[in-house]
Design a protein around this motif. Structure first.
Motif, short mmCIF file in Angstrom:
data_model
loop_
_atom_site.label_atom_id
_atom_site.label_comp_id
_atom_site.label_asym_id
_atom_site.label_seq_id
_atom_site.Cartn_x
_atom_site.Cartn_y
_atom_site.Cartn_z
N ASP A 32 0.82 -1.21 0.00
CA ASP A 32 0.00 0.00 0.00
C ASP A 32 0.85 1.26 0.00
OD1 ASP A 32 -2.55 -1.26 0.03
OD2 ASP A 32 -2.18 -1.79 2.12
N SER A 33 1.93 1.29 0.79
CA SER A 33 2.78 2.48 0.86
C SER A 33 4.07 2.14 1.57
CB SER A 33 2.08 3.63 1.58
OG SER A 33 1.81 3.29 2.94
N LYS A 38 7.05 4.34 4.03
CA LYS A 38 7.44 5.60 4.67
C LYS A 38 8.91 5.53 5.03
CE LYS A 38 6.16 8.90 8.28
NZ LYS A 38 5.26 9.19 9.42
N THR A 54 6.45 9.75 2.48
CA THR A 54 5.59 8.60 2.24
C THR A 54 5.43 8.40 0.74
OG1 THR A 54 4.39 8.99 4.31
CG2 THR A 54 3.31 7.62 2.66
N LYS A 61 3.57 6.32 -2.43
CA LYS A 61 2.31 5.64 -2.76
C LYS A 61 2.51 4.79 -4.03
CE LYS A 61 -0.27 7.54 0.47
NZ LYS A 61 -0.90 6.73 1.52
N TRP A 96 10.22 5.17 -6.73
CA TRP A 96 10.39 5.60 -5.34
C TRP A 96 11.85 5.98 -5.15
CZ3 TRP A 96 7.24 1.52 -2.03
CH2 TRP A 96 5.89 1.65 -2.36
#
Length: 656
Positions: free
Chosen positions: A139-140, A142, A147, A149, A155
């Motif tokens: 889902d994510s 951090k 954070t 997504k 990323w």
């Protein structure tokens, strides 16, 4: 054996009937052909990993015109591409939930999918999919305060210099409602695990610049897994070196805008050392050059050089303030090819001479006019001394003065004149004053010998009114023939002397009692100012304190005003009263004089003929038949003063 074969046949028929949304046709009649990876065009199994679907058409179609058809499952088709002139497409299929149909024999779920165009004019062959496991979903993630997504394709995080351990937390789930496992790979640096927190990790970042990749793989106990990469880096911008300053002999000269200037009275050999920095790189080379004179670099240290003054200007005695001798050029290169240029202007000037303190003046007396650096003064505790300097500079330079006192206080620490307050101690204090022409200085020390202290007034009390730490004079508001009691508290700080008191007043007959620090007197009966003087001495020092009594007759005091049954007490300001018509108001006034004088009380109205006097303190007021406002003016008079208060009447009808 017969039972098992029968169950298989029955199951196949049920699955086929349930999952087929259209009649089975010959494969060659389909204008769209659907094949699933590893399964051809008949059946496939979804175990949590996306299935590659290959779509082929006889006509040139856009993928957006194709519609996926399903029996009962919830799935998605992602990462769409097309090949071979829009006649061959690839798509990845993934189920988010189980289909409605579950086979009772093998206990698995089945779905049937096919592709069609609008109105099913064109369609594909159906394919049966066995859904045996749902996928793992990330889902994510951090990292520190950032954070990420799933909607972000890449990323990537730039790790700040201040972060030595990066806290990373992954938020993931297995759609089968089970806890997935996580494996992290690809990193070149240390990872720290947290007990009891399988989805949290501490990334120990290296110092300086770096690039690294963390591969997060989350998987279940079947074949479902999700993979995501996190790119970490710390990259410094490419900036040129910065020249901060240069030391020339013993002086430091800061650079501003890539330039600095250094001026000397005598120039023979100047030794220079450069100070610089590069935030994100190292300086690899430093090159010096100049035009007129000789430059000798230091062996093994290219930041230091010596300038040997060989030109004729070096030997010329300066006749004007400043003239240029030479200009040094210094160029710095870092390892990335960036460079910085600095200029150092070398000049010569007339020889500077230090300023001169000609006189030291205490109050109005010259205490030092011999140009010596030491001055002695005698002082008294708490005494204020005005100190002044008479200055001279041979070069006519504007001078500045800085003062400092070790024990006493100065009203200012700059300027040629200050006021010094001696401490309340028998001691020796040192006052330092430094005079500067921005290069050379002259200094003088003023030694103050404090040998005695004035008696100190701690407090004063006059008829209950206290004055803490009173000054040389105080004022007090008094009345005619009032008894005044004055008490003082005084102490001698050196604790060696006896304090004696001496009271003085112009008319001594009004003094009723006088005992050391206490005096009782009665004021006169006329308006004016009485001056009371107190002289105190400890035998060596004497100080005088004065109290000014401002004598006036007190105003009469109105204690209360009563209007009918309404009582207004301690009337310090005007009154507002609501009345009705028709009515007669009875107004009574109660007042007194602080000195016992006879009072006269009056009551008047803005409208005439509405007030009738009943007695000395009582009057009647007659309202009329209308709505209006009026003002009653109440006055209380003695022989010398009077007090007035207004009563504002708001008159309305009794029915309003």
């Amino acid at each position: 054996m017969k039972v098992t074969i029968q169950r298989i046949i029955i199951s196949f028929v049920v699955v086929f009937l349930f999952c087929s949304p259209m009649p089975v046709e010959n494969e060659h009649t389909y204008s769209i052909r659907l094949n699933l990876e590893y399964a051809g065009n008949v059946a496939a199994e979804f175990t949590g990993e996306p299935i590659l679907a290959i779509i082929e058409t006889n006509d040139s179609l856009s993928f957006s015109s194709l519609t996926w058809k399903t029996g009962s499952g919830l799935y998605s088709a992602d990462d769409t591409t097309y090949l071979k002139n829009r006649r061959k497409f690839h798509a990845y299929l993934s189920w988010k939930s189980y289909p409605r149909y579950k086979d009772s024999v093998d206990n698995f779920y089945y779905d049937t999918i096919y592709i069609g165009t609008g109105g099913n004019i064109k369609r594909s062959n159906p394919v049966i999919v066995k859904v045996s496991n749902l996928p793992v979903v990330i889902d994510s993630l951090k990292a520190s305060t950032r954070t990420f997504k799933p909607s972000e394709m890449i990323w990537k995080l730039n790790v700040h210099d201040s972060i030595r351990k990066l806290n990373i937390r992954v938020y993931a789930r297995d759609l089968d409602n089970k806890t997935p496992d996580m494996v992290i790979s690809g990193s070149n640096y240390l990872l720290e695990k947290y007990p009891g927190e399988p989805f949290r990790v501490g990334y120990v970042s290296p110092s300086g610049q770096f690039k690294d990749t963390l591969i997060f793989t989350l998987y279940d106990r079947a074949q479902g897994q999700a993979v995501k990469e996190l790119y970490l880096e710390r990259v410094y911008p490419n900036t040129p070196p910065v020249i901060d300053s240069v030391r020339i002999n013993t002086g430091m000269f800061k650079f501003s805008g890539g330039k600095t200037s250094a001026v000397f009275e005598k120039i023979d050999t100047l030794r220079l050392k450069l100070y610089y920095h590069d935030n994100y790189d190292t300086v690899s080379t430093i090159k010096w050059s100049l035009k007129k004179n000789l430059l000798i670099p230091d062996t093994g240290n290219n930041a230091s050089v010596s300038l040997i003054c060989t030109s004729s200007n070096c030997k010329v005695v300066a006749t004007r303030n400043i003239f240029n001798i030479d200009t040094l050029l210094v160029v710095l290169h870092d390892s990335k090819g960036d460079s910085t240029v600095g200029y150092i202007f070398i000049g010569k000037r007339i020889q500077n001479k230090p300023p001169v303190i000609e006189k030291v003046i205490a109050d109005s007396s010259v205490v030092n006019d011999t140009n010596t650096a030491l001055t002695f003064l005698d002082g008294i505790g708490s005494e204020k001394i005005k100190l002044s300097l008479e200055l001279y500079d041979p070069d006519s330079t504007i001078l500045s003065c800085v003062w400092d006192a070790k024990k006493g206080k100065l009203n200012s620490d700059t300027g040629s004149t200050v006021v010094y307050s001696a401490p309340l101690l028998i001691t020796r204090d040192t006052i330092t004053v430094t005079v500067s022409d921005n290069e050379l200085t002259a200094k003088s020390l003023i030694i103050v010998n404090i040998h005695d202290i004035f008696p100190l007034f701690d407090s004063l009390k006059i008829n209950g009114k206290n004055y803490k730490n009173p000054g040389g004079t105080e004022w007090y508001q008094a009345f005619y023939n009032e008894q005044i009691v004055v008490t003082t508290w005084i102490r001698d700080l050196d604790n060696a002397d006896t304090v004696k008191y001496s009271w003085k007043i112009k008319d001594s007959s009004r003094v009723t009692s006088k005992v050391e620090n206490r005096l009782i007197l009665r004021t006169h009966s006329a308006k004016g100012i009485d001056t009371l003087s107190l002289s105190i001495t400890d035998g060596a020092l004497t100080d005088v304190f004065k109290v000014f009594l401002n004598v006036n007759s007190p105003e009469p005091v109105i204690d209360s005003i009563i209007i009918d049954s309404a009582v207004f007490k301690d009337v310090q300001k005007d009154i507002v009263y609501a009345a009705v018509y028709p009515d007669t108001l009875t107004v009574s006034v109660f007042a007194r004089d602080l000195q016992g004088d006879t009072l006269t009380i009056g009551c008047e109205s803005l409208y005439k003929n509405r007030i009738s006097k009943i007695s000395k303190t009582m009057s009647n007021y007659m309202t009329v038949d209308s709505t209006y406002t009026d003002t009653l003016i109440i006055s209380v008079n003695d022989i010398k003063n009077y007090t007035i208060r207004n009563v504002y009447l708001n008159v309305k009808g009794s029915g309003n």
